[in-house]
Enzyme design. Sequence first.
Site, short mmCIF file in Angstrom:
data_model
loop_
_atom_site.label_atom_id
_atom_site.label_comp_id
_atom_site.label_asym_id
_atom_site.label_seq_id
_atom_site.Cartn_x
_atom_site.Cartn_y
_atom_site.Cartn_z
N GLU A 259 0.85 -1.19 0.00
CA GLU A 259 0.00 0.00 0.00
C GLU A 259 0.88 1.24 0.00
OE1 GLU A 259 -2.00 3.46 1.74
OE2 GLU A 259 -0.42 2.26 2.71
N SER A 260 0.48 2.26 -0.78
CA SER A 260 1.21 3.52 -0.86
C SER A 260 2.64 3.27 -1.32
CB SER A 260 1.15 4.23 0.50
OG SER A 260 1.62 5.55 0.40
N ALA A 261 3.64 3.65 -0.51
CA ALA A 261 5.02 3.37 -0.90
C ALA A 261 5.24 1.88 -1.11
CB ALA A 261 5.98 3.89 0.17
N HIS A 496 -6.30 9.02 1.31
CA HIS A 496 -5.22 8.06 1.14
C HIS A 496 -5.08 7.20 2.38
CE1 HIS A 496 -1.37 6.54 -0.28
NE2 HIS A 496 -0.83 6.84 0.89
#
Length: 578
Positions: A259-261, A496
């Site tokens: 997730e994300s990075a 986010h």
Amino acid sequence: MLAKRVTLALLAVRALSALASPVEHFTVQDSDRHQVSDSMCSDTESATAPTQNPEVRLDDGLFVGYRKGKTDNFLGIAFALPPTGDRRLRPPQPTRPYVGTHYVQEYGKSCPQQALTLPNAGDSQLMKDIGKVVDTLYEGITPSDEDCLTINVVKPSAAKPGSKLPVLVWIFGGGFEIGGPSTYDGATVVSRSLDLKQPVIFVSINYRLSALGFLPGKEVKDAKVGNLGLQDQRLALKWVQTYIEEFGGDPKKVTIWGESAGAISVSLHMLANNGNQEGLFRGAVMQSGGPIPVGDIEHGQQYYDFMVKETGCTHQPDTLDCLRKVPYNTFKRAMDASPNFFAYQGLVLAWLPRVDGVFLTEPPQYSVLRGHVSDVPVITGNCDDEGSLFSVSTKNISTNADMKDYLKLYMMPNAKDSEIDDLLVHYPDDPRAGSPFDTGLKNMLSPQFKRTAALQGDFVFHGPRRFFLKYRASKQNSWGFVWKRLKDTPFIGSAHATDLINSFGPGGELRDYIIRFTNNLDPNGREGLGIQWPKWDPAKPKALILQESALFPLIIGDDNYRSRALDYVANLSIRYPI
């Protein structure tokens, strides 16, 4: 109303991958678990079951974990030599063969975290609430240490060598600046997989962050030591290939999930080595992340120079060698003084994966266009309002001229004025078109806030996802989703990382789809459980929509929102990578 806002703030912050720290784990209550007769868990629920700690032998070492419900947990196993001393700012080195007895019942220390600061809250009660929670949680993060390259394995208690269970490898997010695996309780995923009769083994990994993991610059490129955080992850994936059979896993059935990075990392593992995944994984899941628009590692030279100056290495003949030798506290203070993802420059991050000539040999979009991509099934999705959290710091952008200056200074310093003008046509000065989307004139934290949030979210998250699907979904099985829950959260909407609640919390539909995908390379599984999720078709794109509705929490909807804007964003990203 205040209580609701505080609750929403807690949810938003707690969901942030950036706060993946050893505070309270997500847990599933026993009452939420279905009773199953699967043989994989038949001997673990009895009140008279033995309580001795589970053991696994790796090489000549004995590793002692602990039992939790239907799962055995082995935490904090070193997969690399400590990246300390002269090994600082060098590629990770695998551990020597294991010997002796190791009690692996606690998570290893987090890799050094960059200090997190929130933007000025101003008059926003929500941001004040979030700020207080962030301060409290951040103070509670497990002490970090340079000696941090550890891996965690959670397996069904009945799994043993020869069980050949599919493996789900989790890569946490945090803007490549902070985070760790310890908040993400893999036991909830494994327990749920047993309920579904789709057992998996859950693995999570640590990797170096910020300047220790993603130092840019010419000196780094010349020494071939770029993207060390990604290299840490790659070595951990190789560790899985070597040892996961001892836990009952199948090294040929690995899915990488982030997730994300972490999701960006997943996409870059698909692009590394010209798309040859070296047998390390057979499926990929990306939540809020994809092949981001980054260019050569020398684009970040200013941040290397900043570290050199702040650590007192300016006049040394070999500044990189000096950075390896400075005391850790000196290095950490310099790292903390650099911009984080809540700084004014927002998602134009200081510490990013970049093209280093070794791990990444070309900009990610080039790799996608040229077909240098691992040909594996993919799930990829976004939260609807990806850019809102990272745009609070830009409240002083109040006019069209301010907006143009901001884009010229940070996001596209090399773009022509006419190109920025065209971009702003696609993102008009109308809050009804901004993010949080579909909220009309609400959430106007400042005159240009919703516009900035739309731009940032599309450049870094929505654009890369749709770009990938547009060029790859006809060539490899792909499924897309959009998270639209928590839309009524003031100012940030379906922000986010809020989808993480669904991935690791109780009643998570995303988690169930991902478990079935890990087993069958199809989120629908072989039994068609849940709403049928169609593959993404470039000719008629459809996505799974997770929305706030008691009657229809899941629907299949068109995945063609902001098509012209996202196409324009993609074209600019190719011309002017960060």
